[in-house]
Design a protein around this motif. Structure first.
Motif, PDB file in Angstrom:
ATOM      1  N   TYR A 170      -2.087   5.461   2.862  1.00 48.50           N
ATOM      2  CA  TYR A 170      -2.343   3.750   3.111  1.00 48.50           C
ATOM      3  C   TYR A 170      -2.475   2.824   2.273  1.00 48.50           C
ATOM      4  O   TYR A 170      -2.586   3.765   1.307  1.00 48.50           O
ATOM      5  CB  TYR A 170      -3.789   3.958   4.368  1.00 48.50           C
ATOM      6  CG  TYR A 170      -3.549   4.909   5.541  1.00 48.50           C
ATOM      7  CD1 TYR A 170      -2.478   4.867   6.017  1.00 48.50           C
ATOM      8  CD2 TYR A 170      -4.125   6.657   4.836  1.00 48.50           C
ATOM      9  CE1 TYR A 170      -2.658   6.221   7.497  1.00 48.50           C
ATOM     10  CE2 TYR A 170      -3.786   7.317   6.115  1.00 48.50           C
ATOM     11  CZ  TYR A 170      -3.497   6.968   7.070  1.00 48.50           C
ATOM     12  OH  TYR A 170      -3.035   8.627   8.270  1.00 48.50           O
TER      13      TYR A 170
ATOM     14  N   ASN B  68       0.218   2.530   7.035  1.00 56.83           N
ATOM     15  CA  ASN B  68       0.639   3.563   6.901  1.00 56.83           C
ATOM     16  C   ASN B  68       2.078   3.994   5.596  1.00 56.83           C
ATOM     17  O   ASN B  68       3.350   3.919   6.538  1.00 56.83           O
ATOM     18  CB  ASN B  68       1.307   5.157   8.102  1.00 56.83           C
ATOM     19  CG  ASN B  68       1.612   6.241   7.608  1.00 56.83           C
ATOM     20  OD1 ASN B  68       2.225   6.653   8.533  1.00 56.83           O
ATOM     21  ND2 ASN B  68       1.486   6.988   6.618  1.00 56.83           N
TER      22      ASN B  68
ATOM     23  N   LEU C 119      -4.789   7.454  11.240  1.00 58.86           N
ATOM     24  CA  LEU C 119      -4.465   5.609  11.678  1.00 58.86           C
ATOM     25  C   LEU C 119      -4.276   4.893  13.449  1.00 58.86           C
ATOM     26  O   LEU C 119      -4.918   4.698  13.375  1.00 58.86           O
ATOM     27  CB  LEU C 119      -3.051   5.011  11.095  1.00 58.86           C
ATOM     28  CG  LEU C 119      -2.081   4.090  11.542  1.00 58.86           C
ATOM     29  CD1 LEU C 119      -2.607   2.784  10.868  1.00 58.86           C
ATOM     30  CD2 LEU C 119      -0.828   3.688  11.192  1.00 58.86           C
TER      31      LEU C 119
END
Length: 318
Positions: free
Chosen positions: A33, A54, A110
């Motif tokens: 990330y 991401n 995420l």
């Protein structure tokens, strides 16, 4: 994890690296990330950051340690800057072999952040938002024998109206401080629809059971409760698995596996599968039999009991 952090310490990494097979070899894939706490007018999460993408899929050869970083989000301005700083470090996502692309999945870390944010920011009416009148929350479930917050889980399933099965990450929502289900969120992992988020928003005027309400119904069912108590008295430990909430047509099916672990063994054995649908609930030896009982009221013909832990016997019962 140590290898990829040494190579690119300026990226943040997912907590769950996973191993895949490709061309007869094993590869680890780790989602990476880009983070920032400088994005304007955005709520922070997990220690101050308010921006996350991401942007990179890291692939590590499990045999020789070769490591490649593929840019999965080429629109991210932060990863664009890093590409200019380190022009030979990153490869484009198009360069990733198709055999590896088939194994990529939407990352849990995420998804959890997005679900956390959406539980508040799904409210579109300013007055409702200001008064926090429609807050959502992640439901709880009974895992093992303890209540805990439900984690997102991966499943292969066919969504209502879809043409084929897909690999999905999904999580239900409940209203804040209530147990009925109000929404169901999923993220797709299969190309070309990788990254698409799908939300089923449920009517408030209709009661749709949430995970803890299903757990309570399992505890209250005389047949199931009796069997669980019986197993617990024989020196065995009953382990309740993750409750799966699966949309089917215009309703939901709830599936919970039950495992039995003896005091002498470290290996739990799948013993029963509980299925709930509407006001019906059934516990059978496998999913197929439980679904048959729920939807037809019939029980499958009895089959010879399995001996030991025979895989062949289990496959035949399946």
């Amino acid at each position: 994890s140590e290898r990829v952090r040494k190579l690119a310490p300026f990226l943040a990494y997912d907590n769950d690296p996973y191993i895949v097979t490709f061309n007869g070899r094993l590869f680890w894939i780790i989602d990476a990330y880009t983070l920032s706490d400088k994005y304007p007018y955005s709520k922070s999460f997990n220690g101050g950051n308010n921006y996350i993408r991401n942007s990179v899929k890291a692939v590590i050869d499990a045999y020789n340690g070769d490591l490649l970083l593929y840019v999965a989000d080429k629109k991210d301005p932060i990863i664009k800057a890093y590409q200019k700083i380190f022009p030979n470090l990153f490869k484009s996502f198009e360069q990733m072999p198709m055999g590896l692309k088939k194994h990529i999945r939407y990352p849990v870390d995420l998804f959890k952040i997005q679900a956390q944010m959406y539980s508040t920011y799904h409210m579109r009416d300013p007055q409702v938002f200001y008064n926090k009148e429609d807050l959502w929350d992640t439901p709880s479930e009974i895992y093992d024998q303890v209540s805990q917050k439900m984690e997102p889980y991966y499943v292969v399933m066919k969504l209502p109206g879809a043409e084929k099965e897909e690999f999905l990450l999904m999580l239900p929502f409940v209203p804040s401080e209530k147990n009925n289900m109000i929404a169901w969120l999923s993220a797709k992992s299969d190309l070309p629809k990788y990254g698409e988020l799908l939300l089923y928003k449920l009517p408030k005027r209709k009661l749709i059971y949430g995970p803890m309400q299903i757990e309570a119904r399992i505890d209250q069912d005389p047949e199931i409760s009796k069997q669980l108590t019986l197993w617990g008295q024989r020196g065995s430990r009953v382990i309740r698995g993750n409750l799966l909430v699966i949309p089917v047509e215009e309703s939901f099916i709830y599936v919970e596996p039950l495992y039995l672990q003896s005091e002498q063994s470290e290996l739990p054995e799948l013993k029963r599968v509980v299925v709930a649908y509407g006001n019906l609930i059934a516990m059978e030896e496998n999913l197929e039999t439980a679904l048959l009982r729920i939807f037809t009221g019939r029980v499958a013909e009895e089959k010879p009991a399995m001996q030991g832990h025979s895989e062949d016997a289990w496959s035949k019962n399946r």
